[in-house]
Design an enzyme around this catalytic site. Structure first.
Site, PDB file in Angstrom:
ATOM      1  N   CYS A 106       9.445   2.913  -5.625  1.00 41.37           N
ATOM      2  CA  CYS A 106       9.015   3.253  -4.272  1.00 41.37           C
ATOM      3  C   CYS A 106      10.209   3.674  -3.442  1.00 41.37           C
ATOM      4  CB  CYS A 106       8.322   2.055  -3.621  1.00 41.37           C
ATOM      5  SG  CYS A 106       7.711   2.430  -1.969  1.00 41.37           S
ATOM      6  N   HIS A 163      -0.423   4.951  -6.032  1.00 45.98           N
ATOM      7  CA  HIS A 163       0.702   4.341  -5.303  1.00 45.98           C
ATOM      8  C   HIS A 163       0.651   4.732  -3.823  1.00 45.98           C
ATOM      9  CE1 HIS A 163       5.018   3.025  -4.928  1.00 45.98           C
ATOM     10  NE2 HIS A 163       4.903   3.808  -3.875  1.00 45.98           N
ATOM     11  N   GLU A 164       0.479   6.029  -3.564  1.00 47.50           N
ATOM     12  CA  GLU A 164       0.488   6.498  -2.172  1.00 47.50           C
ATOM     13  C   GLU A 164      -0.752   6.009  -1.417  1.00 47.50           C
ATOM     14  OE1 GLU A 164       3.222   7.528  -1.153  1.00 47.50           O
ATOM     15  OE2 GLU A 164       4.126   8.021  -3.078  1.00 47.50           O
ATOM     16  N   HIS A 213      -0.304   2.628  -0.005  1.00 44.20           N
ATOM     17  CA  HIS A 213       0.460   2.597   1.249  1.00 44.20           C
ATOM     18  C   HIS A 213      -0.457   2.721   2.471  1.00 44.20           C
ATOM     19  CE1 HIS A 213       4.634   2.314   0.171  1.00 44.20           C
ATOM     20  NE2 HIS A 213       4.589   3.346  -0.654  1.00 44.20           N
TER      21      HIS A 213
HETATM   22 ZN   LIG Z   1       5.929   3.780  -2.111  1.00 43.72          ZN
END
Ligand SMILES: [Zn+2]
Length: 152
Positions: free
Chosen positions: A81, A123-124, A127
């Site tokens: 990250c 992953h995004e 967030h």
């Molecule tokens: Zn990240």
């Protein structure tokens, strides 16, 4: 800030400037750190549901993205990250996903992805809901410093 849930963008055309900032930040990070494929708005302090990615020579601008499907099949990888570059996390992601998102014109599009693009999107997307890769670590063995993982 990274723990906050981002809010939908009401007028996608207002995300254009933000997307430009995200792209510039990602490219600058990549120049300095040598990695980095995607970034979410919250990582530059804007809690709006906007993601910018550059992977395998393609650019993706995702506004208000939502999963419409995720495969049962998963795979394991070492994730990293932008927001904690020295740390890597071993975790599982869905092998394939389908996403719907808006463009800056407001038009809805569908994106199907698998493997590296699929895990990057997951992953995004995390967030946008205040979830970090470290939250997916099952044991302390799933956490390592970048240099350790790259040596393996
Ligand atoms: Zn990240």
């Amino acid at each position: 800030m990274l723990r906050e849930t981002s809010t939908p963008v009401e007028d996608p055309s207002t995300a254009r400037l933000l997307l430009r900032d995200l792209r510039a930040t990602l490219l600058d990070f990549r120049r300095r750190q040598g990695f980095g494929r995607g970034i979410s708005a919250v990582q530059i302090g804007e809690t709006r549901r906007v993601i910018y990615m550059e992977i395998e020579g393609r650019e993706y601008e995702l506004i208000n993205p939502e999963f419409t499907w995720r495969s049962e099949e998963k795979f394991e990888l070492w994730d990293d990250c932008f927001s904690f570059p020295e740390l890597m996390v071993r975790l599982e992601r869905h092998r394939r996903i389908v996403l719907r998102y808006q463009r800056a014109t407001g038009e809805w599009r569908v994106l199907e992805a698998e493997d590296s693009l699929a895990e990057l999107i997951q992953h995004e997307m995390d967030h946008l809901d205040g979830v970090l890769a470290v939250d997916h670590a099952r044991t302390s063995h799933d956490l390592a410093m970048r240099a350790q993982v790259l040596r393996k």
